[in-house]
Design an enzyme around this catalytic site. Structure first.
Site, PDB file in Angstrom:
ATOM      1  N   GLY A   3       0.795  -1.221   0.000  1.00 36.53           N
ATOM      2  CA  GLY A   3       0.000   0.000   0.000  1.00 36.53           C
ATOM      3  C   GLY A   3       0.823   1.264   0.000  1.00 36.53           C
ATOM      4  N   ASP A   4       1.653   1.427  -0.980  1.00 32.97           N
ATOM      5  CA  ASP A   4       2.475   2.623  -1.131  1.00 32.97           C
ATOM      6  C   ASP A   4       3.469   2.849  -0.004  1.00 32.97           C
ATOM      7  OD1 ASP A   4       1.673   3.325  -3.598  1.00 32.97           O
ATOM      8  OD2 ASP A   4       0.097   4.691  -2.944  1.00 32.97           O
ATOM      9  N   GLY A   5       3.883   1.770   0.592  1.00 27.30           N
ATOM     10  CA  GLY A   5       5.028   1.862   1.493  1.00 27.30           C
ATOM     11  C   GLY A   5       6.265   1.611   0.648  1.00 27.30           C
ATOM     12  N   VAL A  19       5.569   6.211   1.406  1.00 25.18           N
ATOM     13  CA  VAL A  19       6.276   6.527   2.641  1.00 25.18           C
ATOM     14  C   VAL A  19       7.205   5.376   3.001  1.00 25.18           C
ATOM     15  CG1 VAL A  19       4.510   8.035   3.601  1.00 25.18           C
ATOM     16  CG2 VAL A  19       4.413   5.589   4.033  1.00 25.18           C
ATOM     17  N   ARG A  21      -2.267   2.151 -11.971  1.00 24.36           N
ATOM     18  CA  ARG A  21      -2.034   3.592 -12.123  1.00 24.36           C
ATOM     19  C   ARG A  21      -1.507   3.948 -13.507  1.00 24.36           C
ATOM     20  NH1 ARG A  21       0.588   3.758  -6.225  1.00 24.36           N
ATOM     21  NH2 ARG A  21      -1.378   3.359  -5.140  1.00 24.36           N
TER      22      ARG A  21
END
Lengths: 347, 635
Positions: free
Chosen positions: B251-253, B404, B435
């Site tokens: 998740g976008d880590g 992040v 995306r």
């Protein structure tokens, strides 16, 4: 699942659970609406319809009736079509020209031949309808025209004339009043009729209609014609339909609870300020919801008591709320005064 | 490079229509509806029977230099109005003129430009290039490339990539990305840390960030070079491998190399300026910047002032933190004191020092003593806090791919290639397909080609280096042409079963740093009026347990938890209530008794309630309504 295991725990906040269970899927509802075949382009479903039901609107935005025919007629398309055409209401201006003759104190009604033929209206039907709407005034039929002469000519003829014409504008010549369009629909070899507008009372009386198989989405009308229990069932059914159409699974018992709450005191009342929430017992509970000042002022004038029975009230005051674990009390039976030394202690 | 020009404007209209061919009739009272209204710089000049022909003729005159090239003509056929604009403030952009499906920029002209015989100004004068403003653009059909020209076209772009604005022009390969991601990349580029100004050492911005070792991107664009943005770079080239890593990059880590960070990757500092002023008060009193003495009202203790110099200001390079005072200041009392019999008593002073915000720490970077516009002495203090990347800090590539840090891994634990290269950052593959940021992948390839070939690469939209260019170069240098490599697990040393896509990507560090956002509270300050906890991180506040959260607890039946959140951990108070009349009572400390002020009885109970409720009753009483609390023993 056994019966006992499906029971809810005592003092559970079933109202909140129902509200959350219905409210959360409500946030996901699409504004996309589905179409009923044929009648009325846009019957509200989804969130707008849900709001309509919960607010107990007197008349829904698009009332719809579904009518089934008596057994022997139900498979015959002709019978259904006939019934449908009989049902569609035709108002006087649609088939006739209404002319006022102010000088002579007369109203002339002239049949529009083409339209009348198309709608199946005959002169005597017009006459009958006019008679019904304006009563005992003098009527004179001559061919395609009907003239009305006022009974008492001395009494403000102009004003009365106008009154009558406005009445005539809405005079029903044919069909059931309120029914705008009726369409025959085939379903599994059976024909039934779906019509926009609803008037159950009159539809039931019609020939070939199976009175036990008439349904409308107008909940208040169901309440008036069939009573409060029917209205409760209608609420459940309508709500369930809306949720199902959107593909949202809500346990029926939440809807049942909502319907029960709305119909509990014999008349359908809305959720919210004018209904359920507005009739809460505690002043503070009502004040916390809507129209705070109104409730506080009223309570001050009438010296109202708040017995702190509700959840909101107790939170305001800062007490344990009487729900769930807060409702359970531990009690102890005081030991009976010993009569004799021999008597055994209880349990 | 062509230019977009904002008009400086000719105040006097150079385009006043005088020529007989474009005769405009003066406005009559009644005008035929078919006549076109002609406006010059927004003022109605008159009417003309044929608006479109006048527009065409005027444009032709502009191209033959009879009209000034700054003139723009717009014919609105819907409202039948013709606007001629010569005034200032219009944004204009140059285009190549196309006539009857043919470009005016012929190969012969182009050759002369190449040889230097013709300049840009010549082309404008010749009517080969013309500037359009936003209005005239509405009358034009502009082709992106010369090949696309049809007989309907009126212009074509000088350079296709100029359809983008400044921010988007700096992104590499936007034509390979989905539009929403470009939008996101643009807005994130504005949040990146870099070298925003070279004189940052002399500036006193209230808040600014400086990256320690900014780099020029390996893959950039024409505009990036034109704007010379490498002089103010805001990012670094990270070696990025695309693979999942133990759920630490879900998740976008992202997983980032601890060792790379230790070597300075993404390192930045925050510069924050605090300021205070010696204010003048009515009555001639004045603040004084000094080290407060213990007799000052509100003295914070010797410890707080330990960094202050004799003049009451911190000395540079001291490491301050917490609520340390950085400028000692005393103010005159708020109210005038009585004058005693023995003349004027020495006035008590009030402590009004400037201290660091709680939770912040840093090193005093520089101190400035100057004069405020009001003429008072003004002290500005710049505090520098190093911000080393940590778990939770935000990074983003130039393709709207933000993330992040989820885990910082020592280099020895990071996967590595057979060449010994270990990635700086591990990106989760799930970030790519939905995306549709193919540009990110292309940049990876380009970055790798740049590193392998020892040459910066071009990612200019529509004209940059292609995938094939990169593949060829990589292949020539013994790399996989698709940018994939075998990697070995840093912990087990085993070869990872699949080839991983790896290469350098330009990453930006965004100014959302956890250290500026992190906030916890278990106890803390309360509001003065309601006695409820304060709100917001700056006030060390609590997190609101709101209505819907409350509903959830009620729904669960957890009454005791509701009570704890809404009463015990909030504004619980114990009030004395009269059993007789239901009024709030008080405790008489002289007689040591509870007394009801209304009925005078001493039959009083201490009652636990929320302070907000006490306030509510007080407000109701202020309206001359008497709310009674009727007490009963708990059943």
């Amino acid at each position: 699942m056994t019966k006992s295991s499906s029971k809810i725990n005592p003092y559970s906040a079933v109202g909140i659970l129902a509200a959350q269970s219905l409210g959360e899927p409500g946030t996901q509802m699409t504004m996309r609406t589905f179409h009923y075949a044929g009648v009325a382009e846009h019957v509200p479903t989804g969130l707008p319809r849900l709001i309509e039901i919960v607010d107990a609107k007197k008349v829904p935005k698009k009332p719809i009736v579904e009518i089934k025919l008596k057994k022997k007629h139900s498979t015959k398309e002709k019978d259904a079509a006939k019934l449908a055409s009989e049902m569609e209401s035709v108002l006087l201006p649609e088939t006739a020209i209404i002319q006022e003759n102010l000088a002579k104190g007369k109203i002339m009604i002239k049949l529009r031949k083409e339209e009348a033929k198309l709608l199946g209206v005959k002169m005597d039907m017009v006459k009958e309808s006019v008679k019904k709407t304006i009563g005992a005034n003098k009527l004179e039929a001559r061919g395609d025209t009907l003239s009305i002469k006022l009974k008492a000519e001395k009494e403000k003829p102009l004003k009365d004339l106008r009154k009558i014409t406005t009445k005539l504008q809405k005079a029903l010549v044919k069909g059931v009043s309120g029914i705008k369009r009726a369409v025959v629909i085939k379903n599994k070899g059976e024909y039934f009729i779906r019509a926009s507008g609803s008037n159950i009372k009159d539809i039931i009386k019609m020939e070939n209609v199976e009175p036990s198989q008439v349904y409308t989405n107008n909940i208040i009308e169901i309440e008036k014609t069939f009573g409060i229990e029917a209205a409760r069932n209608a609420i459940v059914r309508e709500m369930h339909n809306v949720m199902e159409l959107q593909g949202l699974a809500v346990d029926i018992r939440h809807i049942l609870l909502l319907a029960d709450a709305m119909t509990a005191d014999g008349k359908v009342k809305p959720i919210g300020r004018h209904g359920l929430s507005g009739e809460k017992a505690g002043v503070m509970g009502r004040a916390a919801f809507e129209e705070t000042i109104k409730h506080l002022v009223h309570a001050s004038i009438t010296a109202e008591d708040d017995h702190l029975t509700g959840v909101t009230e107790n939170i305001i005051v800062g007490q344990t709320i009487p729900i769930g674990t807060g409702r359970i009390k531990l009690g102890m039976k005081a030991a009976k005064p010993k009569k004799k030394a021999k008597s055994k202690p209880k349990k | 490079m062509e230019r977009v020009i904002i008009m400086a404007g000719k105040m006097k209209s150079p385009a006043k229509p005088k020529a007989s061919s474009t005769k405009v009739q003066k406005a009559k009272k009644t005008e035929k509806k078919s006549n076109t209204a002609v406006y010059l710089n927004g003022n109605l000049m008159g009417f003309h029977p044929d608006g479109s022909s006048i527009a065409a003729r005027m444009r032709e005159k502009r191209r033959t230099n009879e009209l000034n090239y700054e003139t723009n003509i717009f014919h609105n056929s819907r409202t039948n109005e013709l606007f001629i604009n010569t005034d200032r403030g219009r944004v204009r952009k140059p285009y190549v003129v196309v006539e009857e499906g043919k470009s005016r920029l012929t190969p012969e002209i182009l050759e002369k430009v190449r040889s230097g015989a013709l300049s840009w100004e010549h082309l404008v004068k010749m009517g080969v290039i013309e500037y359009l403003d936003a209005e005239e653009e509405e009358n034009s059909l502009i082709a992106l490339n010369e090949e696309d020209i049809t007989p309907d076209h009126t212009h074509f772009e000088v350079l296709p990539s100029t359809i983008f604005g400044v921010t988007a022009s700096v992104l590499p390969y936007p034509e390979h990305n989905s539009a929403p991601r470009i939008t996101m990349a643009c807005s994130m580029a504005k949040q990146s840390l870099g070298l925003y100004a070279v004189n940052f050492n002399h500036r006193f911005d209230t808040r600014s960030y400086i990256m320690y070792y900014p780099q020029e991107p390996l893959v950039s664009t024409d505009l990036y070079k034109t704007l010379q943005l490498k002089k103010k770079a805001a990012g670094q080239n990270f070696v990025v491998a695309i693979t999942a890593y133990e759920g630490y990059n879900m998740g976008d880590g992202t997983v980032v190399s601890r060792s790379a960070i230790d070597r300075g990757l993404g390192r930045a500092m925050m510069l924050k300026t605090y300021e205070t002023e010696e204010r003048l008060y009515p009555g001639g009193q004045k603040d004084k910047i000094e080290v407060p003495t213990p007799d000052v009202v509100g003295y914070r203790g010797e410890e707080s002032y330990r960094f202050l110099d004799e003049d009451g200001i911190v000395y540079p390079e001291s490491r301050v933190g917490g609520k340390d005072v950085i400028v000692g200041k005393t103010s005159p009392p708020r109210f005038l004191e009585e004058i005693s019999v023995f003349g004027v008593v020495e006035e008590k002073k009030r402590e009004s020092s400037l201290s660091l915000k709680s939770g912040e720490k840093g090193i005093i970077d520089s101190v400035m003593v100057t004069e405020a516009p009001s003429g008072n002495r003004l002290v500005k203090i710049k505090v520098r806090s190093p911000k080393i990347p940590e778990v939770g800090d935000k990074f983003a590539s130039r393709h709207g791919q933000k993330g992040v840090i989820g885990l910082m891994l020592k280099q020895e634990d990071m996967p590595f290639t057979s060449d010994g290269i270990s990635p700086d950052l591990i990106l989760n593959p799930h970030a790519i397909p939905s995306r549709m940021t193919a540009g990110h992948l292309l940049e990876t390839l380009g970055g790798k080609a740049a590193a392998v070939g020892g040459m910066l690469r071009d990612g200019t939209p529509f004209s940059g280096d292609t995938e094939d260019d990169y593949a060829e170069l990589l292949k020539k240098n013994g790399f996989d042409e698709h940018g994939e490599e075998w990697l070995y697990d840093g912990i087990t040393g085993k070869k990872i079963k699949v080839k991983l896509f790896i290469g350098p990507v330009y990453y930006q560090r965004l100014h959302h740093l956890v250290s500026n956002k992190m906030h916890v509270r278990s106890r803390g300050p309360v509001q003065m009026l309601t006695l409820q906890p304060t709100e917001g991180r700056a006030r060390e506040g609590g997190l609101r347990f709101g209505e819907m959260e409350r509903d959830c607890l009620i729904g669960y039946g957890a009454s005791m938890v509701v009570r704890e959140r809404l009463l015990e951990e909030s504004d619980k108070t114990i009030q004395l209530v009269c059993n007789n009349c239901g009024m709030f009572a008080y405790h008489d400390y002289v007689k040591n008794k509870d007394v009801c002020p209304l009925c005078g009885t001493e039959d009083i109970s201490p009652i636990e309630m929320s302070y907000a409720f006490k306030l509510l009753l007080g407000e109701i009483r202020s309206l001359f309504v008497f709310p009674r609390i009727v007490l009963r023993d708990k059943a």
